[in-house]
Design a protein around this motif. Sequence first.
Motif, mmCIF file in Angstrom:
data_model
loop_
_atom_site.group_PDB
_atom_site.id
_atom_site.type_symbol
_atom_site.label_atom_id
_atom_site.label_comp_id
_atom_site.label_asym_id
_atom_site.label_seq_id
_atom_site.Cartn_x
_atom_site.Cartn_y
_atom_site.Cartn_z
ATOM 1 N N LEU A 43 0.840 -1.045 -0.052
ATOM 2 C CA LEU A 43 0.045 0.192 0.067
ATOM 3 C C LEU A 43 0.857 1.321 0.006
ATOM 4 O O LEU A 43 0.562 2.365 -0.787
ATOM 5 N N LEU A 44 1.774 1.445 1.011
ATOM 6 C CA LEU A 44 2.687 2.564 0.970
ATOM 7 C C LEU A 44 3.454 2.709 -0.178
ATOM 8 O O LEU A 44 3.909 3.857 -0.672
ATOM 9 N N SER A 45 3.869 1.546 -0.951
ATOM 10 C CA SER A 45 4.834 1.909 -2.216
ATOM 11 C C SER A 45 3.869 2.196 -3.299
ATOM 12 O O SER A 45 4.396 2.632 -4.250
ATOM 13 N N THR A 46 2.480 2.046 -3.319
ATOM 14 C CA THR A 46 1.794 2.174 -4.600
ATOM 15 C C THR A 46 1.011 3.640 -4.543
ATOM 16 O O THR A 46 0.174 3.996 -5.354
ATOM 17 N N ALA A 57 -1.565 10.902 0.116
ATOM 18 C CA ALA A 57 -0.296 10.397 0.307
ATOM 19 C C ALA A 57 0.349 11.169 1.371
ATOM 20 O O ALA A 57 0.941 10.685 2.495
ATOM 21 N N SER A 58 -0.100 12.284 1.058
ATOM 22 C CA SER A 58 0.755 13.314 2.240
ATOM 23 C C SER A 58 0.233 12.964 3.565
ATOM 24 O O SER A 58 1.142 13.007 4.843
ATOM 25 N N ILE A 59 -0.991 12.732 3.934
ATOM 26 C CA ILE A 59 -1.684 12.404 5.114
ATOM 27 C C ILE A 59 -0.893 11.098 5.686
ATOM 28 O O ILE A 59 -0.517 11.018 6.922
ATOM 29 N N ASN A 108 -6.276 -0.917 6.904
ATOM 30 C CA ASN A 108 -7.525 -0.507 6.434
ATOM 31 C C ASN A 108 -7.610 0.822 6.155
ATOM 32 O O ASN A 108 -8.180 1.349 5.114
ATOM 33 N N ALA A 109 -7.327 1.746 7.148
ATOM 34 C CA ALA A 109 -7.165 3.269 7.243
ATOM 35 C C ALA A 109 -6.433 3.635 5.713
ATOM 36 O O ALA A 109 -6.975 4.329 5.074
ATOM 37 N N THR A 110 -5.314 2.918 5.434
ATOM 38 C CA THR A 110 -4.513 3.232 4.692
ATOM 39 C C THR A 110 -5.301 2.993 3.011
ATOM 40 O O THR A 110 -5.256 3.731 2.066
ATOM 41 N N GLU A 111 -5.859 1.904 3.195
ATOM 42 C CA GLU A 111 -6.794 1.393 1.908
ATOM 43 C C GLU A 111 -7.743 2.315 1.588
ATOM 44 O O GLU A 111 -7.661 2.604 0.243
#
Lengths: 92, 204
Positions: free
Chosen positions: A73-76, A84-86, B198-201
């Motif tokens: 998730l973080l890399s995409t 993204a900034s959040i 989940n939050a990141t998604e």
Amino acid sequence: MSSRRSRQSSNGASRITDDQIIQLLSKLQQLVPEIRNRRSNKASASKVLQETCNYVRSLHREVDDLSDRLSHLLSTIDAESPEASIIQSLIM
Amino acid sequence: MYTKLSMLNFFVVGNIKMHTSSKQLKKDFIKKWVKGLEICCSSNKKMDVMERKKKIKLCADIALASAKNATTSWSNALIYNAKKDDENAILVDNLLGPESRFNSQRTAHQMITFHKRVRSKRILKKSCTVSQRMKKASPPASNLATCIAKRLVKKRTQVLKKLVPGGEAMDEYSLIKEALDYILSLRVQVDVMRSLANATEVLD
């Protein structure tokens, strides 16, 4: 564990009785979802230990999968988007 | 830092039914994990996925163990094992920070003394078994079930020892006690990590 002898703990001073071990095992039984639903005196020691091992293994697997998911998730994340900034400010 | 944590707390610490000690562990874990991720991941934004995953996982494990504040054996063993890996040793020290209660000398000493004790017990057992074998007759059928049950329990205990950090150095009673705490802590770790994922998604 089914013997009636009491056991010595590692420091030698106190003796751990089988009853104490049985109590601990029943606590373990409450935690592990697979055997929690059965009536408490039905699960044998080996069953409790087996399901505990399975549960710990599944928890390890979950942590591994979640780390994988987070990494993806973080890399995409599109570096330009406001979302993204959040996230980036949260953990990067 | 304060607003970041309060945001995460909002997502994560929602479970009212949770026991107070688990809630505290959750808060401590989140704080340490976020701090650790900043240390790990901020320096190199171009990490490949596998490397980032390993860092995320290492941060999570160290944060969880460190949040126990040296009150359990499994957490000490986890940190001790993580430091044994030369690549990670310095990173682990950075993650733990200066106020960590982890005492590597004490943990190492505990592990070595236990292994010595196990070895001397084994030598003693071997010298006794030879004379015992001469006296033993074959066991009657009613004891066979007990024999099998004992063997199963022994086998399962061996497996559990490998799963709980530091388990190999524990007696049965401590092993089960540590396993109880370890499971509760692992659940906290999974809850927090899942909430963040989940939050990141959602934000993606």
